[in-house]
Design an enzyme around this catalytic site. Structure first.
Site, PDB file in Angstrom:
ATOM      1  CG  HIS A 171      -2.707   3.358  -3.336  1.00 47.42           C
ATOM      2  ND1 HIS A 171      -3.768   4.118  -1.959  1.00 47.42           N
ATOM      3  CD2 HIS A 171      -2.717   4.367  -4.411  1.00 47.42           C
ATOM      4  CE1 HIS A 171      -3.527   5.312  -2.226  1.00 47.42           C
ATOM      5  NE2 HIS A 171      -3.957   5.712  -3.671  1.00 47.42           N
TER       6      HIS A 171
ATOM      7  CG  ASP B 290      -2.198   0.574   0.791  1.00 48.95           C
ATOM      8  OD1 ASP B 290      -2.283   1.544   0.161  1.00 48.95           O
ATOM      9  OD2 ASP B 290      -3.321   0.209   2.148  1.00 48.95           O
TER      10      ASP B 290
ATOM     11  CD  GLU C 184      -6.767  -0.765   4.044  1.00 50.59           C
ATOM     12  OE1 GLU C 184      -5.244  -0.901   3.303  1.00 50.59           O
ATOM     13  OE2 GLU C 184      -7.614  -0.062   3.826  1.00 50.59           O
TER      14      GLU C 184
ATOM     15  CG  HIS D 204      -8.313   4.754   4.604  1.00 52.14           C
ATOM     16  ND1 HIS D 204      -7.397   4.850   4.134  1.00 52.14           N
ATOM     17  CD2 HIS D 204      -8.222   3.751   3.449  1.00 52.14           C
ATOM     18  CE1 HIS D 204      -6.426   4.304   3.515  1.00 52.14           C
ATOM     19  NE2 HIS D 204      -7.399   3.283   2.777  1.00 52.14           N
TER      20      HIS D 204
ATOM     21  CG  HIS E  83      -3.449   3.199   5.758  1.00 53.88           C
ATOM     22  ND1 HIS E  83      -4.475   3.049   6.152  1.00 53.88           N
ATOM     23  CD2 HIS E  83      -3.661   1.955   4.441  1.00 53.88           C
ATOM     24  CE1 HIS E  83      -5.915   1.807   5.096  1.00 53.88           C
ATOM     25  NE2 HIS E  83      -4.909   1.987   4.428  1.00 53.88           N
TER      26      HIS E  83
ATOM     27  CD  GLU F 145      -3.256   4.990   1.563  1.00 54.71           C
ATOM     28  OE1 GLU F 145      -4.156   5.351   0.993  1.00 54.71           O
ATOM     29  OE2 GLU F 145      -2.413   3.861   1.127  1.00 54.71           O
TER      30      GLU F 145
END
Length: 279
Positions: free
Chosen positions: A66, A12, A141, A122, A110, A14
């Protein structure tokens, strides 16, 4: 013939060093190319550590996870790795993961939705999911993808991201996974970032440690059957997903459902997010 040691890396963006907001990740951002390079270099650092740890490395599969999965620069990636990119996919962030793999790495992750000062916090979709519970506990996640891996008998061995994510990792997984803090949260869109080269040097060291202790890592799973509770961003999304068989709408924005395992849960989660985005 002795089985090779196979590694699955879910990437990912972030949690990559040097990025602090989604503004920097827009296609017209002057920062985007630099962030893509740093993210690719972080994956390469992890690959170096993996290969340094043992001589019988087989497949290293990287899943670009992502947005639409078009972030990593394949020509800049270490030779010999395979890359999953693009969309749609049934198991988006862990597409291709199965029982042939020996360890899971989560790079650039994240914290879950609702984490104070967590960088771009998120859970799966910032435009759809306000928060998410599985079996009565808020999850992100990291926990969901580790549980998918656990269903295939694959343990979580490594996580990188900001300090709030690593705090979350310790809560759910204890000291088992090796971790690297890439930056320190100031607010949702502000961070104190470590220098990328220093981050990558630590990632290489910690990745090797994760591989060496892979046989001692515990599997992470959710108790079955799974009870999932989604709180959506707005009531229109509740209207859109209410017809899904087996799903019960308990308020304007909240829906619940039960499923047999985490793989079924993942497919339903993806369906909810797709319907809400299209709506």
């Amino acid at each position: 013939m002795r089985k090779k040691f196979n590694v699955f890396i879910s990437f990912d963006i972030e949690g990559v060093s040097g990025v602090s907001s989604w503004q920097e990740l827009k296609k017209d951002s002057v920062s985007l190319r630099n962030i893509r390079e740093i993210g690719t270099d972080e994956v390469n650092a992890v690959v170096r550590g993996i290969r340094r740890a043992r001589s019988d490395i087989g497949e290293i599969l990287v899943c670009d996870s992502h947005a639409e999965g078009e972030n990593l620069l394949i020509g800049r990636l270490a030779r010999g790795v395979h890359l999953i990119k693009g969309s749609p996919r049934n198991y988006y962030m862990v597409e291709g993961l199965n029982e042939d793999f020996d360890i899971l790495f989560l790079v650039g992750y994240h914290s879950m939705a609702g984490t104070k000062a967590g960088g771009m916090d998120h859970t799966y979709s910032s435009s759809v999911i306000y928060n998410l519970k599985i079996n009565g506990k808020y999850v992100g996640e990291t926990e969901i993808n580790a549980a998918v891996a656990g269903a295939f008998g694959v343990p979580l061995g490594f996580v990188s991201g900001d300090d709030l994510l690593i705090k979350e990792v310790r809560k759910f997984f204890g000291r088992d996974p090796e971790t690297v803090i890439t930056k320190y949260g100031v607010s949702r869109f502000a961070a104190k970032c470590r220098h990328p080269v220093e981050v990558q040097e630590e990632m290489e060291i910690k990745s090797a440690k994760a591989v060496r202790k892979s046989g001692k890592l515990k599997l992470f799973t959710f108790k079955r059957p799974i009870r999932a509770e989604f709180e959506l961003i707005n009531s229109l999304m509740g209207d859109l997903v209410e017809p899904i068989p087996g799903l019960k709408r308990v308020s304007a924005r909240k829906v619940i459902f039960k499923c047999s395992d985490v793989l079924e849960f993942y497919r339903i989660m993806r369906l909810i997010c797709t319907l809400c985005r299209l709506g």
